[in-house]
Design a protein around this motif. Structure first.
Motif, mmCIF file in Angstrom:
data_model
loop_
_atom_site.group_PDB
_atom_site.id
_atom_site.type_symbol
_atom_site.label_atom_id
_atom_site.label_comp_id
_atom_site.label_asym_id
_atom_site.label_seq_id
_atom_site.Cartn_x
_atom_site.Cartn_y
_atom_site.Cartn_z
ATOM 1 N N ARG A 52 -14.194 -4.088 1.041
ATOM 2 C CA ARG A 52 -12.918 -4.749 1.341
ATOM 3 C C ARG A 52 -13.170 -6.225 1.630
ATOM 4 N N HIS B 55 -17.172 2.845 4.816
ATOM 5 C CA HIS B 55 -15.857 3.442 4.545
ATOM 6 C C HIS B 55 -16.010 4.902 4.133
ATOM 7 N N ARG C 105 -14.440 8.026 6.066
ATOM 8 C CA ARG C 105 -13.292 8.717 5.434
ATOM 9 C C ARG C 105 -13.601 10.181 5.136
ATOM 10 N N VAL D 134 4.596 12.674 10.430
ATOM 11 C CA VAL D 134 3.188 12.246 10.447
ATOM 12 C C VAL D 134 2.569 12.442 11.832
ATOM 13 N N PRO E 223 2.191 -1.092 -0.499
ATOM 14 C CA PRO E 223 1.970 -2.431 0.050
ATOM 15 C C PRO E 223 2.392 -3.481 -0.983
ATOM 16 N N ARG F 4 -10.736 -6.135 -3.424
ATOM 17 C CA ARG F 4 -12.005 -5.433 -3.434
ATOM 18 C C ARG F 4 -13.046 -6.424 -3.941
ATOM 19 N N THR G 216 1.312 1.976 -6.657
ATOM 20 C CA THR G 216 1.982 2.272 -5.383
ATOM 21 C C THR G 216 1.040 2.941 -4.384
ATOM 22 N N CYS H 221 -4.757 5.904 -1.401
ATOM 23 C CA CYS H 221 -4.052 6.452 -0.238
ATOM 24 C C CYS H 221 -4.621 7.806 0.192
HETATM 25 C C1 HEM Z 1 5.054 6.843 -0.332
HETATM 26 C C2 HEM Z 1 4.190 6.860 0.638
HETATM 27 C C3 HEM Z 1 2.873 6.137 0.664
HETATM 28 C C4 HEM Z 1 2.450 5.065 -0.074
HETATM 29 C C5 HEM Z 1 3.224 4.307 -1.135
HETATM 30 C C6 HEM Z 1 1.108 4.737 0.354
HETATM 31 C C7 HEM Z 1 0.325 3.733 -0.185
HETATM 32 C C8 HEM Z 1 -0.983 3.476 0.160
HETATM 33 C C9 HEM Z 1 -1.842 2.489 -0.466
HETATM 34 C C10 HEM Z 1 -1.458 1.587 -1.613
HETATM 35 C C11 HEM Z 1 -3.037 2.527 0.150
HETATM 36 C C12 HEM Z 1 -4.279 1.660 -0.143
HETATM 37 C C13 HEM Z 1 -4.307 0.489 0.810
HETATM 38 C C14 HEM Z 1 -5.478 -0.433 0.568
HETATM 39 O O1 HEM Z 1 -6.157 -0.316 -0.419
HETATM 40 O O2 HEM Z 1 -5.669 -1.324 1.387
HETATM 41 C C15 HEM Z 1 -2.942 3.507 1.188
HETATM 42 C C16 HEM Z 1 -3.962 3.808 2.049
HETATM 43 C C17 HEM Z 1 -3.837 4.713 3.056
HETATM 44 N N1 HEM Z 1 -2.772 5.550 3.281
HETATM 45 FE FE1 HEM Z 1 -1.064 5.674 2.245
HETATM 46 N N2 HEM Z 1 0.763 5.589 1.353
HETATM 47 C C18 HEM Z 1 1.793 6.467 1.572
HETATM 48 C C19 HEM Z 1 1.839 7.488 2.475
HETATM 49 C C20 HEM Z 1 0.834 7.787 3.362
HETATM 50 C C21 HEM Z 1 0.862 8.867 4.323
HETATM 51 C C22 HEM Z 1 1.992 9.866 4.496
HETATM 52 C C23 HEM Z 1 -0.300 8.768 5.025
HETATM 53 C C24 HEM Z 1 -0.838 9.633 6.114
HETATM 54 C C25 HEM Z 1 -0.371 10.109 7.073
HETATM 55 C C26 HEM Z 1 -1.062 7.662 4.509
HETATM 56 C C27 HEM Z 1 -2.282 7.259 4.979
HETATM 57 C C28 HEM Z 1 -3.060 6.293 4.399
HETATM 58 C C29 HEM Z 1 -4.364 5.899 4.899
HETATM 59 C C30 HEM Z 1 -5.056 6.468 6.113
HETATM 60 C C31 HEM Z 1 -4.855 4.912 4.061
HETATM 61 C C32 HEM Z 1 -6.203 4.193 4.149
HETATM 62 C C33 HEM Z 1 -7.143 4.844 3.135
HETATM 63 C C34 HEM Z 1 -8.511 4.169 3.058
HETATM 64 O O3 HEM Z 1 -8.630 2.978 3.365
HETATM 65 O O4 HEM Z 1 -9.443 4.854 2.632
HETATM 66 N N3 HEM Z 1 -0.346 7.087 3.498
HETATM 67 N N4 HEM Z 1 -1.692 4.084 1.167
#
Ligand code: HEM
Length: 513
Positions: A85, A108, A112, A166, A366, A372, A440, A448
């Protein structure tokens, strides 16, 4: 000194060969100006820079940006390819100890890996009834506004649903946002309020320390919405302490306890620092922040577009009415996956019309670039006509942005329009080649974590809302301008004068058809 620095950055820096505005290459104040003074406008500015300078540009002394969908798989690689990152961007979240905040690839991965099982599809299916319960509760709350003549804020209502899901899912105790049918404990406004400060904190990290040093009561007085967010953080700390204590009892008495992510992390028997209160609190905070506003916005934007298009609404209502005769008995996620039109909304599972896929495209996840870097090997960019080639040096942060890719007119003609049919090929089958360009949920090793839970919420949430309330919701002084991207506060920001996605709940249901 400043002149030496500028000369180095312009002519001798490893990124000196990349095109872009000279001022952006010389100083971070350029980015600061668009981020902070212009209020989250750097994403739009980066879009304009690409039009002028091409698909690969230098957007700061240290950072590149690519706007070519063919580069997605290389940048967001999985498998054996390492991707770090960009610490400058991630520090503003103040969650260095978490998997999300881990800059090096290996760290990471190590963090994870203990959470993956918890968010697998099998785990989500096990806890699916709670999603259904909260979806029904959300609808009951919305119904209490029927005939009042006063609009409700749809995103605030849905945020109560996604927050309760959540928090219950991860901590075995919901924050009880749906206990109040007026939705005043929604985190939607609070996360938006936090988002407004995120760009400032990125440039001046000390601001985060200052903000966190204020007691909750003072913050609540200064800003009611921010106060709700601070209270949520304190509640979560209390919850972790409780779980930690329960864990001790659990070890002693070996009784069955409700599962939480904290139990999962504790069971992993990690070294001391990886089990610290800071780490656990950070992971909890990350899940709530990552898992609430994203689902809220995706579902709200999708419902808004459905309500704006009577054809889509009518078709969806027809299908749900025949497949779900009792509106109070919404089928499971697995069963919903067999409904052709609804399935088609989620495309991931089906070949038909893709309303939800289109909703996900236009809600972006986002709204900012996700950077990256490749720590050891250089990355290679080559345009499809091979006319533009670059070797990107190891360690250089490179970002891509869903807001720009999702409006690529070659891939998504009339990209601002909500057109589910674009997800079908000429035979009416799923347009496979198009879904690979959706950012997305992002791609690769840092995709995600909550994608399965997100899909369960989207399926069940949408099916429940449309089946129970589809004929009685009416947009109130709301149009596309209230959902269209305007600025980037990590999540998408809409035009400042927007009053939100407001809906009236009518006394009686319009007939289907
Ligand atoms: C429509 C719903 C959602 C969208 C569009 C979304 C989108 C994303 C995206 C784009 C990332 C990558 C962020 C990055 O690269 O910096 C991400 C990471 C993440 N999301 Fe989601 N998310 C959603 C729902 C959720 C839900 C319901 C949870 C859990 C309860 C969640 C937990 C996480 C976590 C923990 C990460 C970090 C993963 C990592 O860095 O390995 N997300 N999400």
């Amino acid at each position: 000194m400043a002149i030496c620095n500028a000369t180095y950055r312009l002519y001798f820096h490893p990124l000196a060969k990349f095109p872009g505005p000279k001022l952006a290459a010389v100083t971070l104040w350029y980015e600061f100006y668009y981020d902070c003074i212009k209020g989250g406008q750097y994403t739009n500015e980066i879009g304009r820079m690409h039009q002028k300078y091409g698909p690969v540009i230098r957007i700061s002394p240290h950072e590149l940006h690519v706007n070519d969908p063919q580069f997605i798989d290389q940048l967001y690689a999985s498998g054996g390819k390492k991707r770090d990152r960009y610490s400058f961007a991630i520090k503003s979240f103040g969650v260095d100890e978490t998997h999300f905040g881990a800059v090096p690839h290996d760290l990471h991965r190590a963090r994870r890996i203990h959470l993956n099982r918890y968010f697998s599809k099998a785990s989500v299916l096990q806890l699916e009834p709670l999603v259904s319960n909260y979806a029904s509760k959300l609808c009951s709350n919305i119904k209490t506004h029927a005939g009042s003549g006063k609009p409700i804020d749809l995103a605030a209502a849905i945020s109560c649903f996604s927050t309760d899901v959540v928090t219950e899912y991860a901590f075995a105790k919901s924050f009880g946002c749906l206990e109040d049918p007026t939705f005043q404990y929604s985190l939607h406004a609070a996360i938006t309020a936090m988002g407004k400060s995120i760009n400032w904190i990125k440039h001046f990290p000390i601001l985060l320390k200052i903000m966190l040093s204020f007691p909750d009561s003072v913050v609540s007085l200064l800003d009611k919405d921010l106060g709700i967010f601070y209270k949520f953080r304190s509640d979560m700390d209390a919850q972790i302490i409780k779980v930690k204590n329960e864990q001790i009892v659990h070890n002693k008495e070996s009784s069955m306890l409700p599962r939480t992510i904290f139990h999962e992390l504790m069971a992993a028997d990690l070294p001391g620092a990886e089990m610290s209160m800071k780490r656990l609190a950070g992971e909890g905070q990350t899940l709530v922040q990552a898992g609430t506003e994203t689902v809220t916005w995706a579902l709200s934007v999708t419902i808004c577009y459905i309500l704006l298009d009577q054809n889509v609404l009518s078709k969806l209502r027809q299908e749900l009415q025949s497949a779900v005769p009792d509106p109070n008995s919404i089928p499971s996620w697995n069963a919903l996956e067999t409904l052709p039109y609804l399935i088609s909304l989620f495309l991931r599972f089906s070949p038909l019309i893709a309303v939800i896929q289109e909703g996900l495209r236009l809600s972006y996840g986002p709204a900012t670039r996700l950077q990256r870097s490749s720590p050891i090997e250089p990355m290679r960019y080559e345009s499809s006509d091979s006319k533009i080639c670059y070797e990107i040096p190891p360690g250089a942060p490179v970002g891509m942005t869903s807001v720009l890719i999702h409006h690529n007119e070659d891939l998504f003609p009339e990209s601002k329009a909500f057109r589910p049919e674009r997800w079908l090929d000429e035979k009416g089958q799923r347009h496979h080649s198009l879904s690979q360009y959706m950012l997305t949920f992002n791609k690769g090793s840092r995709q995600c974590l909550g994608i399965n839970l997100a899909y369960a919420e989207l399926f069940i949430g949408l099916a429940t809302i449309i089946r129970q309330l589809g004929g009685s919701l009416q947009l109130y002084e709301t149009d596309v301008g209230d959902v269209e991207f305007h600025h980037d506060i990590f999540v998408p920001g809409v035009k400042p004068e927007s009053k939100g996605i407001r809906v009236l709940v009518l006394d009686s249901e319009a007939p289907v058809g």
